[in-house]
Write an enzyme that holds these catalytic residues in place. Structure first.
Site, PDB file in Angstrom:
ATOM      1  N   TYR A  57       8.145  -2.759  -0.747  1.00 34.50           N
ATOM      2  CA  TYR A  57       8.501  -3.741   0.280  1.00 34.50           C
ATOM      3  C   TYR A  57       7.945  -5.113  -0.083  1.00 34.50           C
ATOM      4  CZ  TYR A  57       8.082  -6.264   4.696  1.00 34.50           C
ATOM      5  OH  TYR A  57       8.127  -7.230   5.676  1.00 34.50           O
ATOM      6  N   LYS A  61      10.060  -8.656  -0.772  1.00 40.85           N
ATOM      7  CA  LYS A  61       9.934  -9.831   0.090  1.00 40.85           C
ATOM      8  C   LYS A  61       9.431 -11.046  -0.688  1.00 40.85           C
ATOM      9  CE  LYS A  61      10.738  -9.670   3.921  1.00 40.85           C
ATOM     10  NZ  LYS A  61      12.060  -9.786   4.616  1.00 40.85           N
ATOM     11  N   PRO A  84       3.793 -15.063   8.109  1.00 40.05           N
ATOM     12  CA  PRO A  84       2.974 -14.739   9.274  1.00 40.05           C
ATOM     13  C   PRO A  84       1.894 -13.721   8.917  1.00 40.05           C
ATOM     14  CG  PRO A  84       5.325 -14.572   9.766  1.00 40.05           C
ATOM     15  CD  PRO A  84       5.187 -14.663   8.281  1.00 40.05           C
ATOM     16  N   ASN A  86      -0.962 -10.799  10.659  1.00 37.87           N
ATOM     17  CA  ASN A  86      -0.741  -9.537  11.373  1.00 37.87           C
ATOM     18  C   ASN A  86      -0.286  -9.855  12.796  1.00 37.87           C
ATOM     19  OD1 ASN A  86      -1.670  -7.726   9.245  1.00 37.87           O
ATOM     20  ND2 ASN A  86      -3.693  -8.602   9.637  1.00 37.87           N
ATOM     21  N   HIS A 100       2.353  -0.728  14.142  1.00 38.29           N
ATOM     22  CA  HIS A 100       1.135  -1.253  13.571  1.00 38.29           C
ATOM     23  C   HIS A 100      -0.028  -0.999  14.534  1.00 38.29           C
ATOM     24  CE1 HIS A 100       3.814  -4.051  11.003  1.00 38.29           C
ATOM     25  NE2 HIS A 100       3.426  -3.016  10.288  1.00 38.29           N
ATOM     26  N   ARG A 130      -9.875  -7.994  10.193  1.00 38.65           N
ATOM     27  CA  ARG A 130      -8.473  -8.379  10.044  1.00 38.65           C
ATOM     28  C   ARG A 130      -8.229  -9.691  10.803  1.00 38.65           C
ATOM     29  NH1 ARG A 130      -9.032  -5.192   6.706  1.00 38.65           N
ATOM     30  NH2 ARG A 130      -7.809  -3.328   6.202  1.00 38.65           N
ATOM     31  N   ASP A 190     -11.574   3.452   5.586  1.00 40.53           N
ATOM     32  CA  ASP A 190     -11.532   2.152   6.252  1.00 40.53           C
ATOM     33  C   ASP A 190     -10.400   1.282   5.740  1.00 40.53           C
ATOM     34  OD1 ASP A 190     -13.549   2.083   8.194  1.00 40.53           O
ATOM     35  OD2 ASP A 190     -15.110   1.778   6.690  1.00 40.53           O
TER      36      ASP A 190
END
Length: 235
Positions: A57, A61, A84, A86, A100, A130, A190
């Site tokens: 993917y 992209k 963008p 997350n 997600h 994140r 993790d």
């Protein structure tokens, strides 16, 4: 890989051939190299191969940047590629097999509250960080790019804020009203420990994604509760 490459390739080319004056498209932050150092700014885009788990993917992209550059140089076609972070918010996908982390947590905590569960399990240590950005902030930035940005150089659109997964879990717990415990299963991996997007370029354009995490989560949770009741959300 095929589906995304074909979709991008033909939509982009059709826009050019139909005389579209300006074309804006989007790619995922997963297209950055696995070796990128946070905060991940746009200059790191071509420094290596993306994470192998999403490489099909991600590479498909990433070709949007090349296509945008090539059509601009050869044909003068004005196109923009935005990246963008997350993204979360209303109208997200809350299917637990596809969603997600934020929509999955919101649904799990609400359902645990409704069942009266005393605890909910979370994977890992909760220590990874994140960068989450509210969809409304991303949407609000797009008109500026439509009106003022004329380059094939990509731009990150994100908050640029470090949020630990533990902090995210505790905030979702708060906004959903779940009163049980969060039990961390540290036998689960993790993943990447730190993934934050550099937003210096975005901010230099006078654009900021400033919605606080708790506010965005409350809006998203309320929308999901209403949509679930109306039967208009993907489950």
């Amino acid at each position: 890989f095929y589906d995304n490459l074909a979709m991008n390739l033909h939509t982009f080319d059709a826009a050019f051939r139909q005389g579209v004056k300006k074309f804006i498209t989007f790619m995922g932050g997963c297209s950055y190299p696995a070796s990128s150092q946070s905060p991940i700014d746009e200059s790191q885009m071509w420094n290596g191969f993306p994470q192998i788990e999403s490489a099909g993917y991600a590479v498909a992209k990433k070709m949007l940047i090349v296509q945008s550059w090539a059509y601009r140089v050869q044909h003068g076609f004005n196109s923009i590629v935005l990246v963008p972070g997350n993204v979360y918010g209303e109208w997200d996908n809350f299917n637990l097999q596809q969603s997600h982390v934020i929509p999955a947590l919101i649904r799990k905590y609400l359902e645990a509250r409704e069942r009266g569960d005393s605890a909910i399990q979370a994977y890992g240590s909760g220590n990874p960080t994140r960068d989450f950005v509210y969809a409304g902030d991303v949407a609000a930035a797009i008109p500026w790019f439509m009106a003022h940005y004329d380059s094939s150089e990509p731009v990150n659109i994100s908050a640029g804020r470090r949020i630990t997964i533990r902090e995210l879990a505790e905030t979702v717990k708060k906004v959903t009203g779940f009163e049980g415990d969060i039990v961390w299963d540290t036998t689960k991996p993790d993943g990447q420990m730190d993934k934050i997007f550099g937003v210096e370029k975005l901010n230099s354009l006078g654009l900021f994604c400033s919605t606080p995490l708790e506010e965005g989560l409350r809006k998203t949770t309320q929308w999901f509760m209403n949509a679930r009741q109306e039967g208009t959300v993907r489950l």
